[in-house]
Design a protein around this motif. Sequence first.
Motif, mmCIF file in Angstrom:
data_model
loop_
_atom_site.group_PDB
_atom_site.id
_atom_site.type_symbol
_atom_site.label_atom_id
_atom_site.label_comp_id
_atom_site.label_asym_id
_atom_site.label_seq_id
_atom_site.Cartn_x
_atom_site.Cartn_y
_atom_site.Cartn_z
ATOM 1 N N UNK A 1 -85.477 -0.872 25.208
ATOM 2 C CA UNK A 1 -84.545 0.156 26.097
ATOM 3 C C UNK A 1 -84.689 -0.325 27.557
ATOM 4 N N UNK A 2 -85.277 -1.239 27.721
ATOM 5 C CA UNK A 2 -85.379 -1.621 29.057
ATOM 6 C C UNK A 2 -83.903 -1.818 29.832
ATOM 7 N N UNK A 3 -83.934 -1.362 30.976
ATOM 8 C CA UNK A 3 -82.516 -1.579 31.459
ATOM 9 C C UNK A 3 -81.536 -0.615 31.585
ATOM 10 N N UNK A 4 -81.733 0.070 30.361
ATOM 11 C CA UNK A 4 -80.751 1.279 30.091
ATOM 12 C C UNK A 4 -81.016 2.465 31.185
ATOM 13 N N UNK A 5 -79.866 2.938 31.585
ATOM 14 C CA UNK A 5 -79.806 4.158 32.341
ATOM 15 C C UNK A 5 -80.485 5.266 31.643
ATOM 16 N N UNK A 6 -81.532 6.068 32.312
ATOM 17 C CA UNK A 6 -82.265 7.308 31.382
ATOM 18 C C UNK A 6 -81.255 8.302 31.029
ATOM 19 N N UNK A 7 -81.721 8.894 29.936
ATOM 20 C CA UNK A 7 -80.854 10.151 29.642
ATOM 21 C C UNK A 7 -81.713 11.377 30.012
ATOM 22 N N UNK B 1 -89.744 22.790 27.602
ATOM 23 C CA UNK B 1 -88.900 23.895 26.999
ATOM 24 C C UNK B 1 -88.950 25.103 27.670
ATOM 25 N N UNK B 2 -89.751 25.167 28.539
ATOM 26 C CA UNK B 2 -89.818 26.741 29.284
ATOM 27 C C UNK B 2 -90.804 27.336 28.531
ATOM 28 N N UNK B 3 -91.490 26.943 27.422
ATOM 29 C CA UNK B 3 -92.570 27.773 27.093
ATOM 30 C C UNK B 3 -93.867 28.088 27.761
ATOM 31 N N UNK B 4 -94.077 26.944 28.587
ATOM 32 C CA UNK B 4 -95.274 27.164 29.620
ATOM 33 C C UNK B 4 -94.565 27.132 31.085
ATOM 34 N N UNK B 5 -95.098 28.080 31.965
ATOM 35 C CA UNK B 5 -94.560 28.026 33.136
ATOM 36 C C UNK B 5 -94.964 26.813 34.181
ATOM 37 N N UNK B 6 -93.988 26.575 34.958
ATOM 38 C CA UNK B 6 -94.088 25.333 35.915
ATOM 39 C C UNK B 6 -94.125 25.775 37.379
ATOM 40 N N UNK B 7 -94.908 25.226 38.205
ATOM 41 C CA UNK B 7 -94.988 25.508 39.679
ATOM 42 C C UNK B 7 -94.138 24.616 40.390
ATOM 43 N N UNK B 8 -93.862 23.463 39.852
ATOM 44 C CA UNK B 8 -92.991 22.598 40.635
ATOM 45 C C UNK B 8 -92.643 21.573 39.356
ATOM 46 N N UNK B 9 -91.371 20.938 39.879
ATOM 47 C CA UNK B 9 -90.828 19.736 39.048
ATOM 48 C C UNK B 9 -89.325 19.843 38.703
ATOM 49 N N UNK B 10 -88.756 18.986 38.411
ATOM 50 C CA UNK B 10 -87.319 18.868 38.069
ATOM 51 C C UNK B 10 -87.137 18.108 36.899
ATOM 52 N N UNK B 11 -85.908 18.002 36.228
ATOM 53 C CA UNK B 11 -85.411 17.530 35.219
ATOM 54 C C UNK B 11 -83.945 17.026 35.330
ATOM 55 N N UNK B 12 -83.395 15.869 34.837
ATOM 56 C CA UNK B 12 -82.355 15.614 35.030
ATOM 57 C C UNK B 12 -81.591 14.855 33.588
ATOM 58 N N UNK B 13 -80.781 15.475 33.075
ATOM 59 C CA UNK B 13 -80.118 15.043 31.602
ATOM 60 C C UNK B 13 -78.707 14.070 32.148
ATOM 61 N N UNK B 14 -78.756 12.904 31.874
ATOM 62 C CA UNK B 14 -77.640 12.219 31.880
ATOM 63 C C UNK B 14 -77.181 12.025 33.252
ATOM 64 N N UNK B 15 -76.016 12.177 33.477
ATOM 65 C CA UNK B 15 -75.353 12.167 35.025
ATOM 66 C C UNK B 15 -75.415 13.335 35.758
ATOM 67 N N UNK B 16 -75.820 14.346 35.213
ATOM 68 C CA UNK B 16 -76.158 15.595 35.861
ATOM 69 C C UNK B 16 -76.787 15.573 36.998
ATOM 70 N N UNK B 17 -76.803 16.726 38.014
ATOM 71 C CA UNK B 17 -77.681 16.714 39.217
ATOM 72 C C UNK B 17 -79.201 17.185 38.418
ATOM 73 N N UNK B 18 -80.398 16.885 39.264
ATOM 74 C CA UNK B 18 -81.733 17.330 38.848
ATOM 75 C C UNK B 18 -81.829 18.725 39.103
ATOM 76 N N UNK B 19 -82.338 19.489 38.337
ATOM 77 C CA UNK B 19 -82.522 20.966 38.377
ATOM 78 C C UNK B 19 -84.007 21.037 37.998
ATOM 79 N N UNK B 20 -84.438 22.440 38.125
ATOM 80 C CA UNK B 20 -85.657 22.703 37.936
ATOM 81 C C UNK B 20 -85.912 23.162 36.384
#
Length: 504
Positions: free
Chosen positions: A261-267, A309-328
């Motif tokens: 999967x080297x070189x692939x754009x991350x999902x 998955x939102x089962x454990x609370x987070x104090x910081x951090x983002x996730x980006x799925x595909x081409x969407x913007x990074x979100x909490x």
Amino acid sequence: MLHNARPAPEDDFILRVDNLSKSYGAVHALRGVSIAVRRGSIHGLLGENGAGKSTLVGIISGQHTPSGGTIALNGRVLENTDVRAMEEAGVFLVTQEPMIVDHLSAAENLMLGIWPSGPGGFVSWRRLNADAARMLEGSGINPKARAGRLDAVARRKLNILRAMFSGGKVIILDEPTAALTVTDRRVLFDFMRRLKAEGVTFIFISHYNDEILDICDAVSVLRDGSLAGGSDDIGAMTSEQLSELVLGRGLALFQRERVSHDGKAPLVSLRGVVAEHVDLAALDIAPGEIVGFTGLPGAGAKELARAIFGLNPTRAGTIRLGDAAAVALPRDPSDAFAAGIAYLSDDRRREGSVSQMSIADNIAMSSLGSRSRAGFIDSAAEARVVERYFQAMGIKAPGPQVAVDTLSGGNQQKVCLGRVLATEPRLLIVDEPTRGIDIGVKQDVLRIIDRLSRTGVAVIMVSTDTDELVRAADRICIFEHGAIRETLSGDAISTERLRRMVQA
């Protein structure tokens, strides 16, 4: 009470069952099973879900009454047995879930039901604590420790010792390694070997061939309620022979065909995730990639998965799925489902399904929103979804209206997997996806996950089963102190290397 009937010849076998059968109406759960267990040994009991293991040990421990056959203990045939009578005779069943009263101390749990009395009928705490300290010596368990704070291995040890303290001569262990890491299992097995050397006899139930070969002296394999075979000398058997006895045929273990999967754009892109037991700088996952998470308890693998998955609370951090913007990261599971993230819990009974409801209701429940309009559910669309995943998962049941709690453990797991896949996720997180299911169904589950990844879904697989990760993952992340300490990928992945790195 226990009745000693006709005597049987005294020999090296502490327990013999002969031609044992159990029927529920027209259903034959057990058919003429005969096994003999040597005193001071560990006797393995292996078989698929529904093979008859639970019925057999239920009869031996007095929970069920046999329809036919005999049980002999210490050379004497027993009749009219129940749980109390079998425990008085020295046969104890230690269930998969440790029977622990969390708010009591280890000492109080050890002597539960047999607390010694002092003057005036009050509990003699001095004697209780002295007896408990003696019994727990060398176990690594503090008698004064609150039982609810003990780790998984200590809780299992405590149950075994309680059976011994109550007079246990034959102790039945029902899948005692469930939820244990590789290191935990080694500690438990060393403990069992020590007790065996002191004369304790174990019947050990497991779904894992390697555990049977590692810890047992002999093995009996059940299939379809009958004795399929076994050996009094476990050293003479191979894993392949055990699998063939379990399934009635040869078994080709699943092996993923890895691609680079080297070189692939991350999902999936995770950045700066901070939560309890999690301190992750960055992680990218490509579309179609299966990434394994593993490590010691509390190292961060499971905790990160639940945070995503939102089962454990987070104090910081983002996730980006595909081409969407990074979100909490998601605040709760409903946010996660809406974002295209699905999670399969490691506890299918408490978090994965509603056991009294039907297969259909369970498959449909997490994706109801996609079929609802103005508060009404499109029943035709729901029926199509249910049928699709009922068939795709290969669930063995008369139909989707059957209640989940009537299914074997493997089929319950397939229902749970169908439920999360019906949400059509972009990221699937599976936590111990093959725990507590037989070896044949394990291969089915791994193949289902593999096929899903081929459609472009990114997969995180949390597992303490190193062999499973080696066969199923493209990349494996070893966690320590909440972060990824090491990563294996491609040809660098091997069982020996992974075990060494996890235990380092």
